[in-house]
Design an enzyme around this catalytic site. Structure first.
Site, PDB file in Angstrom:
ATOM      1  N   PRO A   9       0.847  -1.247  -0.013  1.00 20.08           N
ATOM      2  CA  PRO A   9       0.072  -0.099   0.159  1.00 20.08           C
ATOM      3  C   PRO A   9       0.968   1.334   0.059  1.00 20.08           C
ATOM      4  O   PRO A   9       1.802   1.447   0.933  1.00 20.08           O
ATOM      5  CB  PRO A   9      -0.865  -0.161   1.253  1.00 20.08           C
ATOM      6  CG  PRO A   9      -0.227  -1.107   1.979  1.00 20.08           C
ATOM      7  CD  PRO A   9       0.500  -2.019   1.124  1.00 20.08           C
ATOM      8  N   ASN A  10       0.280   2.212  -0.680  1.00 13.54           N
ATOM      9  CA  ASN A  10       0.835   3.442  -0.878  1.00 13.54           C
ATOM     10  C   ASN A  10       2.049   3.525  -1.717  1.00 13.54           C
ATOM     11  O   ASN A  10       2.670   4.750  -2.069  1.00 13.54           O
ATOM     12  CB  ASN A  10       0.927   4.220   0.467  1.00 13.54           C
ATOM     13  CG  ASN A  10      -0.168   4.311   1.170  1.00 13.54           C
ATOM     14  OD1 ASN A  10      -1.228   4.919   0.506  1.00 13.54           O
ATOM     15  ND2 ASN A  10      -0.528   4.026   2.413  1.00 13.54           N
ATOM     16  N   ARG A  17       4.974  11.971  -3.245  1.00  9.19           N
ATOM     17  CA  ARG A  17       5.037  12.595  -1.927  1.00  9.19           C
ATOM     18  C   ARG A  17       6.033  12.341  -0.972  1.00  9.19           C
ATOM     19  O   ARG A  17       6.493  11.246  -1.421  1.00  9.19           O
ATOM     20  CB  ARG A  17       3.623  12.215  -1.242  1.00  9.19           C
ATOM     21  CG  ARG A  17       2.146  12.332  -1.880  1.00  9.19           C
ATOM     22  CD  ARG A  17       1.730  13.492  -1.537  1.00  9.19           C
ATOM     23  NE  ARG A  17       0.866  14.041  -2.644  1.00  9.19           N
ATOM     24  CZ  ARG A  17      -0.449  13.653  -2.918  1.00  9.19           C
ATOM     25  NH1 ARG A  17      -1.227  12.940  -2.031  1.00  9.19           N
ATOM     26  NH2 ARG A  17      -1.180  14.344  -3.938  1.00  9.19           N
ATOM     27  N   TYR A  22      11.358   9.001   0.919  1.00  7.29           N
ATOM     28  CA  TYR A  22      11.318   7.928   0.094  1.00  7.29           C
ATOM     29  C   TYR A  22      11.864   8.379  -1.272  1.00  7.29           C
ATOM     30  O   TYR A  22      11.757   7.607  -2.292  1.00  7.29           O
ATOM     31  CB  TYR A  22       9.861   7.414  -0.214  1.00  7.29           C
ATOM     32  CG  TYR A  22       9.087   7.010   1.077  1.00  7.29           C
ATOM     33  CD1 TYR A  22       9.488   5.840   1.691  1.00  7.29           C
ATOM     34  CD2 TYR A  22       8.045   7.845   1.495  1.00  7.29           C
ATOM     35  CE1 TYR A  22       8.911   5.445   2.635  1.00  7.29           C
ATOM     36  CE2 TYR A  22       7.677   7.390   2.779  1.00  7.29           C
ATOM     37  CZ  TYR A  22       8.004   5.965   3.090  1.00  7.29           C
ATOM     38  OH  TYR A  22       7.178   5.492   4.391  1.00  7.29           O
ATOM     39  N   ASN A  71       7.991  -5.571  -0.591  1.00  7.41           N
ATOM     40  CA  ASN A  71       7.900  -4.439   0.388  1.00  7.41           C
ATOM     41  C   ASN A  71       6.476  -4.213   0.456  1.00  7.41           C
ATOM     42  O   ASN A  71       5.587  -3.692  -0.208  1.00  7.41           O
ATOM     43  CB  ASN A  71       8.530  -3.251  -0.327  1.00  7.41           C
ATOM     44  CG  ASN A  71       8.341  -2.067   0.576  1.00  7.41           C
ATOM     45  OD1 ASN A  71       7.818  -1.998   1.742  1.00  7.41           O
ATOM     46  ND2 ASN A  71       9.000  -0.927   0.193  1.00  7.41           N
ATOM     47  N   ALA A  74       3.009  -0.621   4.971  1.00  6.82           N
ATOM     48  CA  ALA A  74       2.655  -0.850   6.532  1.00  6.82           C
ATOM     49  C   ALA A  74       1.886  -1.888   6.889  1.00  6.82           C
ATOM     50  O   ALA A  74       1.958  -2.436   7.977  1.00  6.82           O
ATOM     51  CB  ALA A  74       1.529   0.378   6.571  1.00  6.82           C
ATOM     52  N   HIS A  77       3.864  -4.291   9.258  1.00  5.28           N
ATOM     53  CA  HIS A  77       3.699  -4.118  10.776  1.00  5.28           C
ATOM     54  C   HIS A  77       2.420  -4.723  11.248  1.00  5.28           C
ATOM     55  O   HIS A  77       2.223  -4.724  12.671  1.00  5.28           O
ATOM     56  CB  HIS A  77       3.875  -2.571  11.119  1.00  5.28           C
ATOM     57  CG  HIS A  77       4.980  -1.889  10.322  1.00  5.28           C
ATOM     58  ND1 HIS A  77       6.344  -2.314  10.489  1.00  5.28           N
ATOM     59  CD2 HIS A  77       4.985  -1.013   9.369  1.00  5.28           C
ATOM     60  CE1 HIS A  77       6.931  -1.630   9.578  1.00  5.28           C
ATOM     61  NE2 HIS A  77       6.033  -0.800   9.004  1.00  5.28           N
ATOM     62  N   ASP A  84       2.308 -15.467   7.415  1.00  2.00           N
ATOM     63  CA  ASP A  84       1.807 -16.863   6.996  1.00  2.00           C
ATOM     64  C   ASP A  84       1.907 -17.315   5.712  1.00  2.00           C
ATOM     65  O   ASP A  84       2.447 -18.551   5.573  1.00  2.00           O
ATOM     66  CB  ASP A  84       0.184 -17.074   7.431  1.00  2.00           C
ATOM     67  CG  ASP A  84       0.178 -16.937   9.059  1.00  2.00           C
ATOM     68  OD1 ASP A  84       1.072 -17.281   9.634  1.00  2.00           O
ATOM     69  OD2 ASP A  84      -1.176 -17.116   9.342  1.00  2.00           O
ATOM     70  N   GLU A  95      12.532  -9.170   2.242  1.00  2.00           N
ATOM     71  CA  GLU A  95      11.640  -8.337   2.651  1.00  2.00           C
ATOM     72  C   GLU A  95      12.324  -6.961   2.395  1.00  2.00           C
ATOM     73  O   GLU A  95      13.691  -6.862   2.932  1.00  2.00           O
ATOM     74  CB  GLU A  95      11.327  -8.505   4.048  1.00  2.00           C
ATOM     75  CG  GLU A  95      10.678  -7.163   4.973  1.00  2.00           C
ATOM     76  CD  GLU A  95      10.518  -7.328   6.244  1.00  2.00           C
ATOM     77  OE1 GLU A  95      10.850  -8.660   6.868  1.00  2.00           O
ATOM     78  OE2 GLU A  95       9.943  -6.422   7.072  1.00  2.00           O
ATOM     79  N   HIS A  97      12.659  -2.761   2.677  1.00  2.00           N
ATOM     80  CA  HIS A  97      12.035  -1.430   2.961  1.00  2.00           C
ATOM     81  C   HIS A  97      13.226  -0.220   2.436  1.00  2.00           C
ATOM     82  O   HIS A  97      14.364  -0.218   2.725  1.00  2.00           O
ATOM     83  CB  HIS A  97      12.014  -1.328   4.439  1.00  2.00           C
ATOM     84  CG  HIS A  97      10.933  -2.230   5.117  1.00  2.00           C
ATOM     85  ND1 HIS A  97       9.503  -2.062   4.689  1.00  2.00           N
ATOM     86  CD2 HIS A  97      10.963  -3.389   5.609  1.00  2.00           C
ATOM     87  CE1 HIS A  97       9.003  -3.066   5.104  1.00  2.00           C
ATOM     88  NE2 HIS A  97      10.003  -4.041   5.758  1.00  2.00           N
ATOM     89  N   SER A  99      12.976   3.024   3.580  1.00  2.00           N
ATOM     90  CA  SER A  99      13.329   3.805   4.639  1.00  2.00           C
ATOM     91  C   SER A  99      13.949   2.750   5.763  1.00  2.00           C
ATOM     92  O   SER A  99      13.773   1.880   5.706  1.00  2.00           O
ATOM     93  CB  SER A  99      12.326   4.858   5.162  1.00  2.00           C
ATOM     94  OG  SER A  99      11.249   3.933   5.801  1.00  2.00           O
ATOM     95  N   ARG A 104      12.566   5.397  12.683  1.00  2.00           N
ATOM     96  CA  ARG A 104      11.172   5.930  12.541  1.00  2.00           C
ATOM     97  C   ARG A 104      10.360   5.682  13.610  1.00  2.00           C
ATOM     98  O   ARG A 104      10.818   5.372  14.787  1.00  2.00           O
ATOM     99  CB  ARG A 104      10.666   5.594  11.220  1.00  2.00           C
ATOM    100  CG  ARG A 104      11.369   5.876  10.130  1.00  2.00           C
ATOM    101  CD  ARG A 104      10.903   5.702   8.652  1.00  2.00           C
ATOM    102  NE  ARG A 104       9.651   6.554   8.352  1.00  2.00           N
ATOM    103  CZ  ARG A 104       8.732   6.293   7.665  1.00  2.00           C
ATOM    104  NH1 ARG A 104       9.105   5.209   6.820  1.00  2.00           N
ATOM    105  NH2 ARG A 104       7.917   7.008   7.426  1.00  2.00           N
ATOM    106  N   ARG A 108       6.791   0.945  13.681  1.00  2.00           N
ATOM    107  CA  ARG A 108       7.362   0.479  12.641  1.00  2.00           C
ATOM    108  C   ARG A 108       8.696  -0.492  12.551  1.00  2.00           C
ATOM    109  O   ARG A 108       9.140  -1.140  11.636  1.00  2.00           O
ATOM    110  CB  ARG A 108       7.849   1.658  11.449  1.00  2.00           C
ATOM    111  CG  ARG A 108       6.764   2.619  11.047  1.00  2.00           C
ATOM    112  CD  ARG A 108       7.315   3.539  10.021  1.00  2.00           C
ATOM    113  NE  ARG A 108       6.679   4.709   9.748  1.00  2.00           N
ATOM    114  CZ  ARG A 108       5.566   4.996   9.111  1.00  2.00           C
ATOM    115  NH1 ARG A 108       5.371   3.559   8.293  1.00  2.00           N
ATOM    116  NH2 ARG A 108       4.969   5.710   8.894  1.00  2.00           N
TER     117      ARG A 108
END
Ligand code: CA2
Length: 143
Positions: A9-10, A17, A22, A71, A74, A77, A84, A95, A97, A99, A104, A108
């Protein structure tokens, strides 16, 4: 060799933004540079803002691809379901990320995805995706 990048997401907002966190490059533009840099691997990209769609994609390719670069944004978390799914498939997951989540907010700092994943790349910007591809290219990994 088949590798997929799955963004959650995002992450479709990258480059639009919060460039101070980022960066200012869109993921589509960065993905083009990855395709040019790694022309000999079958590379795919999937992004969704919906947890169920991320789960469906992991189930769909989790027994046929050689690597998943995930990635989950959110959902990292919050999502026991994604953790699973990673544990249930054969394809190794890295995995990633962009940032450094550890400098942070404390919410997170925990990931439901790290334990079932093969490894984690955090805080190296978009370069983390490139390093993850390189890992899959270089290794005879076992899960
Ligand atoms: O650092 C990462 O890659 C994150 O997975 C990004 C997630 C965040 O929830 C994780 O804690 C760490 C957020 C992605 C939001 O991406 C945006 C990009 C540009 C503008 C706004 C949001």
């Amino acid at each position: 060799m088949k590798v997929i990048i799955i963004n959650g997401p995002n992450l479709n907002l990258l480059g639009k933004r919060e460039p101070e966190i980022y960066g200012s490059l869109s993921f589509d533009d960065y993905y083009k540079s990855l395709q040019e840099k790694h022309p000999h691997i079958h590379l795919e990209y999937f992004q969704s803002n919906h947890e169920g769609e991320l789960l469906d994609k992991i189930h769909e390719i989790g027994f046929s691809f050689d690597g998943i670069i995930l990635n989950a944004g959110a959902y990292t978390h919050t999502s026991i379901a994604l953790g699973d799914a990673i544990a249930a498939i054969n394809t190794p997951v890295l995995e990633v990320h962009i940032s450094n989540v550890h400098n942070r907010e404390s919410f997170r700092h925990h990931s439901y995805l790290s334990a079932p994943s093969k490894g984690v790349i955090i805080g190296l910007g978009l370069k983390g995706y490139d390093l993850a591809i390189q890992f899959f290219k270089d290794s005879n990994h076992t899960k």
